[in-house]
Write a protein that holds these residues in place. Sequence first.
Motif, PDB file in Angstrom:
ATOM      1  N   HIS A 498      -1.525   6.033  -8.124  1.00 52.14           N
ATOM      2  CA  HIS A 498      -0.115   5.939  -8.494  1.00 52.14           C
ATOM      3  C   HIS A 498       0.187   6.778  -9.548  1.00 52.14           C
ATOM      4  O   HIS A 498      -0.715   7.128 -10.146  1.00 52.14           O
ATOM      5  CB  HIS A 498       0.163   4.332  -8.714  1.00 52.14           C
ATOM      6  CG  HIS A 498      -0.611   3.805  -9.910  1.00 52.14           C
ATOM      7  ND1 HIS A 498      -1.863   3.240  -9.872  1.00 52.14           N
ATOM      8  CD2 HIS A 498      -0.299   3.981 -11.002  1.00 52.14           C
ATOM      9  CE1 HIS A 498      -2.131   2.964 -11.000  1.00 52.14           C
ATOM     10  NE2 HIS A 498      -1.253   3.170 -11.792  1.00 52.14           N
ATOM     11  N   ASP A 500       3.131   7.190 -12.615  1.00 51.30           N
ATOM     12  CA  ASP A 500       3.998   6.303 -13.433  1.00 51.30           C
ATOM     13  C   ASP A 500       5.164   7.161 -13.901  1.00 51.30           C
ATOM     14  O   ASP A 500       5.040   8.234 -14.439  1.00 51.30           O
ATOM     15  CB  ASP A 500       3.418   5.400 -14.456  1.00 51.30           C
ATOM     16  CG  ASP A 500       2.687   4.410 -14.058  1.00 51.30           C
ATOM     17  OD1 ASP A 500       3.008   3.617 -12.884  1.00 51.30           O
ATOM     18  OD2 ASP A 500       1.848   3.675 -14.800  1.00 51.30           O
ATOM     19  N   ARG A 513       6.788   3.022 -10.909  1.00 52.43           N
ATOM     20  CA  ARG A 513       5.625   3.312 -10.502  1.00 52.43           C
ATOM     21  C   ARG A 513       5.583   3.856  -8.873  1.00 52.43           C
ATOM     22  O   ARG A 513       6.109   3.206  -7.940  1.00 52.43           O
ATOM     23  CB  ARG A 513       4.460   2.293 -10.447  1.00 52.43           C
ATOM     24  CG  ARG A 513       3.177   2.421  -9.955  1.00 52.43           C
ATOM     25  CD  ARG A 513       2.224   1.485 -10.358  1.00 52.43           C
ATOM     26  NE  ARG A 513       1.856   1.489 -11.822  1.00 52.43           N
ATOM     27  CZ  ARG A 513       0.917   0.813 -12.533  1.00 52.43           C
ATOM     28  NH1 ARG A 513       0.341  -0.182 -12.019  1.00 52.43           N
ATOM     29  NH2 ARG A 513       0.802   1.043 -13.773  1.00 52.43           N
ATOM     30  N   HIS A 515       3.697   4.904  -5.425  1.00 51.09           N
ATOM     31  CA  HIS A 515       2.234   4.927  -4.942  1.00 51.09           C
ATOM     32  C   HIS A 515       2.462   5.881  -3.463  1.00 51.09           C
ATOM     33  O   HIS A 515       3.044   5.770  -2.603  1.00 51.09           O
ATOM     34  CB  HIS A 515       2.116   3.555  -4.140  1.00 51.09           C
ATOM     35  CG  HIS A 515       2.335   2.405  -5.312  1.00 51.09           C
ATOM     36  ND1 HIS A 515       1.165   1.997  -5.854  1.00 51.09           N
ATOM     37  CD2 HIS A 515       3.148   1.699  -5.657  1.00 51.09           C
ATOM     38  CE1 HIS A 515       1.369   0.992  -6.599  1.00 51.09           C
ATOM     39  NE2 HIS A 515       2.799   0.994  -6.794  1.00 51.09           N
ATOM     40  N   PHE A 521       6.568   7.804  -0.394  1.00 54.13           N
ATOM     41  CA  PHE A 521       5.908   7.022  -1.426  1.00 54.13           C
ATOM     42  C   PHE A 521       6.452   5.750  -1.336  1.00 54.13           C
ATOM     43  O   PHE A 521       7.745   5.688  -0.962  1.00 54.13           O
ATOM     44  CB  PHE A 521       5.759   7.570  -2.723  1.00 54.13           C
ATOM     45  CG  PHE A 521       7.308   8.135  -3.243  1.00 54.13           C
ATOM     46  CD1 PHE A 521       7.977   7.120  -3.951  1.00 54.13           C
ATOM     47  CD2 PHE A 521       7.808   9.448  -2.927  1.00 54.13           C
ATOM     48  CE1 PHE A 521       9.200   7.639  -4.469  1.00 54.13           C
ATOM     49  CE2 PHE A 521       8.952   9.679  -3.414  1.00 54.13           C
ATOM     50  CZ  PHE A 521       9.700   9.015  -4.035  1.00 54.13           C
TER      51      PHE A 521
END
Length: 663
Positions: A498, A500, A513, A515, A521
């Motif tokens: 991930h 940030d 965040r 992913h 994502f």
Amino acid sequence: MFSTILIANRGEIACRVIRTARRLGIRTVAVFSEADAGAMHVALADEARLIGPAPARESYLRIEAIIEAALASGAEAIHPGYGFLSENAEFAEACAAAGITFIGPPPSAIRAMGSKSAAKALMERAGVPLVPGYHGEDQAPARLRAEADRIGYPLLIKASAGGGGKGMKVVENPAGLEEALALAKGEARAAFGDDHVLLERYLTQPRHIEIQVFADNQGNTVHLFERDCSIQRRHQKVVEEAPAPGMDPARREAMGRAACEAARAIGYVGAGTVEFIAEGDTFAFMEMNTRLQVEHPVTEAITGQDLVEWQLRVAAGGPLPLAQEDLRIGGHAVEVRLYAEDPARDFAPSIGRVEHLRFPEGEGIRIDTGIRGGDAVTVHYDPMIAKIIAHGPDRAAAVARMARALDATELSGPATNLALLRAIVAQPAFREGALDTGFIARHAETLLAPAGPAPRAALAAAVARLLLDRAAAPPADAADPHSPWGSATAWRLNGAGHQDFTFGHGEATHTLRAHPRDGGFRLDLPDGAAEVAAAEAPDGRILLRVDGRALSARVLRAEDRLTVLLPGSSHALRAIDPLAPAGGEGPAAGRILAPMPGRVLEVLVTEGQAVVRGAVLLVLEAMKVQMRITAPAEGTVSAILCAPGELVEDGVELVSLSQNGAG
């Protein structure tokens, strides 16, 4: 017809005149200051000549420099545009003395209407209704106060020689008269070189309606109907439309007839505008502008006429192209003025580089501008970026087209009133045509509401932009470009990775965040996760799908600033490095900062002087608007960090105060 004309102006009006001249086969000569060397009007003209430094008084207001440029270029006529020297009788006379045609009215007409006081006296003698007021020559403070008491409050102070809201102040009660007079006279002196003012009863819910008139040298005078210019801020127009909503034929005929009679009374020739203030069933003369108006495109849209072409033909000695009975109203038109100003800071002018600018195209949409992406808005000139004009078969259609045009306008750089324009057009009262000069103030709660939280789509677009940029970045290790250890992605040796991201938006901070997934994502947002797919279009837009909803966004990056442009909204974010050292405290209460970029006119205190709360410390001028900078609390002047005549940037410290009793 002329073969060569010089345009004694800049910005969008210079570009506007050049386009009509080019269509007619007329060669154009532009003039420019040192600050405008790379300006749009300079690039559009067939020839351009430097006339002086950036300040207008040293360039665009220098009569001798403009006449010299016209003679050297072989120009047979000068178009003054609006503002600057457009209503200057001495300039018109200098043109005639040099054998150059002034594309405007004769000097006598300019003088007759150039002073609001003299114009009102003339209209009073002609029997035209006036708003109760004082327009005499005696400017003694005692006389002005006595006249103010006679007229009553609220009261409007207006610069006699001016226009555009300069030198205009509303006074609610006798206690505020002295300060308002000083400010109005100061602005009038700076803008027009004449501090003469007049006083009028301030009407609380009037409409500002003006009539476009035109006259030739053969004795023909016509009007091209009316414009409603009621939506204003700081007494300057923001939205204009034609015809005026709710105008019945009988009233239109009465106002048009009165305007034509006013033009005939002074031997008028060329384009002019007679402005009226209307409340209820009555209307009263305000002033006559002896030039083309900023809002002339709405008249062109509903009549199908090119008013600049009319000006050129009349100035060349020709008759008016049409008689009154040949003129017709076709549909409805609305114009908005896109300004570089900050409505959240009392419409303070904003300066800076226009980093990105894209206007809409489509049926019924016209853009008049003198600004391109990459150009700068400076402290020296008017902060208008563009005029957006929408025309449709009726008012509802024109307003709908305007709404779509504003939603499609993309702009990044200095603060602007774009969000306000969108809000005005969406306001139900505007849609219903319920207009008056207090419209913005009355609906301020919705029109000037502070920006809310950044929407999910804006945060998703910002993250998508950063991820796309990182994916396109060169490898950290050029010797081993395929090494995952040098990747800027969220690759992890074990398990799902991930990344940030922390953004500032106004006072709020968002830590998100992301992913990575195939083609997109999952984004953890403050109000829950979102599934995001993102791809970059050939034109740089990001094509997003957020929780199944498709939309496009443009994200512009400048260092740590990201501007997210969504359809109908713009969101300024700041990328925050969580490992960076924390910043210092905000400005201390004793630091007096410039609320806008401008020129220091006067410093009214000295170091060591004790001041009370509200005491005037200095006077700042920006774009011919004067602002008194006052003490926020009782204290002592510990330092003066500016000097009269100095140009200062927004946020620069001007004066330092120490609080009385502080160690």
